[in-house]
Motif scaffolding. Structure first.
Motif, PDB file in Angstrom:
ATOM      1  N   ARG A 113       0.916  -1.183  -0.045  1.00  0.00           N
ATOM      2  CA  ARG A 113       0.009   0.047  -0.011  1.00  0.00           C
ATOM      3  C   ARG A 113       0.871   1.413  -0.032  1.00  0.00           C
ATOM      4  O   ARG A 113       0.529   2.077  -0.744  1.00  0.00           O
ATOM      5  N   ALA A 114       1.890   1.446   0.905  1.00  0.00           N
ATOM      6  CA  ALA A 114       2.941   2.402   1.016  1.00  0.00           C
ATOM      7  C   ALA A 114       3.556   2.576  -0.467  1.00  0.00           C
ATOM      8  O   ALA A 114       3.596   3.794  -0.964  1.00  0.00           O
ATOM      9  N   HIS A 116       1.961   1.691  -3.389  1.00  0.00           N
ATOM     10  CA  HIS A 116       1.252   2.350  -4.200  1.00  0.00           C
ATOM     11  C   HIS A 116       0.815   3.872  -4.145  1.00  0.00           C
ATOM     12  O   HIS A 116       0.757   4.500  -5.074  1.00  0.00           O
ATOM     13  N   TYR A 117       0.852   4.320  -2.954  1.00  0.00           N
ATOM     14  CA  TYR A 117       0.725   5.854  -2.506  1.00  0.00           C
ATOM     15  C   TYR A 117       1.871   6.596  -3.050  1.00  0.00           C
ATOM     16  O   TYR A 117       1.718   7.810  -3.595  1.00  0.00           O
ATOM     17  N   GLU A 118       3.026   6.023  -2.960  1.00  0.00           N
ATOM     18  CA  GLU A 118       4.056   6.702  -3.656  1.00  0.00           C
ATOM     19  C   GLU A 118       3.962   6.856  -5.085  1.00  0.00           C
ATOM     20  O   GLU A 118       4.266   7.700  -5.631  1.00  0.00           O
ATOM     21  N   LEU A 120       1.271   6.836  -6.836  1.00  0.00           N
ATOM     22  CA  LEU A 120       0.270   8.036  -7.111  1.00  0.00           C
ATOM     23  C   LEU A 120       0.824   9.253  -6.730  1.00  0.00           C
ATOM     24  O   LEU A 120       0.373  10.129  -7.645  1.00  0.00           O
ATOM     25  N   ALA A 121       1.924   9.638  -6.059  1.00  0.00           N
ATOM     26  CA  ALA A 121       2.457  10.723  -5.977  1.00  0.00           C
ATOM     27  C   ALA A 121       3.088  11.153  -7.285  1.00  0.00           C
ATOM     28  O   ALA A 121       3.179  12.253  -7.538  1.00  0.00           O
ATOM     29  N   TYR A 131       7.243   6.898 -11.522  1.00  0.00           N
ATOM     30  CA  TYR A 131       5.986   5.998 -11.459  1.00  0.00           C
ATOM     31  C   TYR A 131       6.213   4.617 -11.783  1.00  0.00           C
ATOM     32  O   TYR A 131       6.115   3.669 -11.270  1.00  0.00           O
ATOM     33  N   GLU A 184      -5.545   0.685  -8.243  1.00  0.00           N
ATOM     34  CA  GLU A 184      -6.422   0.770  -7.137  1.00  0.00           C
ATOM     35  C   GLU A 184      -7.287  -0.334  -6.821  1.00  0.00           C
ATOM     36  O   GLU A 184      -7.331  -0.786  -5.816  1.00  0.00           O
ATOM     37  N   VAL A 187      -4.942  -3.205  -5.262  1.00  0.00           N
ATOM     38  CA  VAL A 187      -4.951  -3.044  -3.952  1.00  0.00           C
ATOM     39  C   VAL A 187      -6.462  -3.324  -2.921  1.00  0.00           C
ATOM     40  O   VAL A 187      -6.181  -4.071  -1.946  1.00  0.00           O
TER      41      VAL A 187
END
Length: 231
Positions: A113-114, A116-118, A120-121, A131, A184, A187
């Protein structure tokens, strides 16, 4: 003038391999292009020995083809290669997802998940290189969570052949956004431990990549020099 890339002396050939891998995946070394040892040595500020060791490593990964008595060249796939490779890759990713949903630990899920959020940033910043690096780590993490070494080795060998092509599929804004939405869903399926759902989204994800690559190939956008020679 080529950019000068500094490399420390620690694990030199591994670092050279990492730099070359990025150059190959991002198309800075064109598919089918011969690796010019003199130019690469100057750019990376290394001697030929660690460079050649790095090239052998990348050949084993499938990113480089060794040419008898002619050095090495960046891998260049035909349309048939793309069809065959992505067909197998879709099955491997789907199987990885189904097993990962059953076997992933809470700690591994939190790390994924971490990532994934990176990712997305990076998407928000339009940082395609960052990416893709995180995207690849996520796919590798799902594969690793399946806990099947035969599956992992097979996936690694086949995926390496199409890394540079997968990178190009996100250069279209709409397709990039769709890929983010699919991640998304990945996840969400992992969090729900829903193996069937994760298999479905991963297979669809890979087959869409295949279709995008084929469209780029047919439009002459992957190997533009070859396409221009036909016109």
């Amino acid at each position: 003038m080529a950019d000068i890339i500094e490399i420390s002396r620690l694990a030199l050939h591994d670092q050279v391999a990492a730099r070359l891998r990025t150059m190959l995946v991002e198309g800075r070394i064109a598919p089918g292009a011969k690796l010019n040892e003199r130019e690469l040595c100057e750019q990376l500020r290394v001697s030929r020995t660690p460079l050649r060791e790095a090239i052998k490593l990348l050949a084993a990964e499938g990113l480089v083809d060794l040419l008898p008595n002619r050095g090495a060249a960046a891998v260049k796939l035909t349309e048939a290669d793309v069809l065959n490779t992505f067909e197998v890759l879709a099955m491997l990713e789907g199987q990885s997802g189904e097993l990962a949903a059953q076997r992933i630990t809470d700690a591994e899920l939190a790390e994924l998940r971490a990532l994934h959020y990176e990712m997305l940033a990076c998407h928000a910043r339009r940082d395609l290189s960052g990416y893709y690096r995180l995207n690849a780590l996520i796919h590798t993490a799902i594969n690793a969570a399946a806990r099947n070494p035969v599956l992992a080795n097979t996936y690694r060998a086949i995926n390496a052949r199409v890394q540079s092509l997968r990178f190009r599929t996100n250069q279209d804004e709409a397709k990039w956004q769709h890929a983010v939405q699919e991640h998304e869903q990945m996840v969400q399926a992992l969090q729900a431990r829903d193996g069937a759902a994760l298999r479905e989204v991963l297979v669809a994800h890979v087959l869409l990549k295949r279709d995008t690559v084929l469209a780029l190939l047919r439009a002459g956008e992957v190997y533009p020099a070859a396409a221009s020679r036909k016109n």
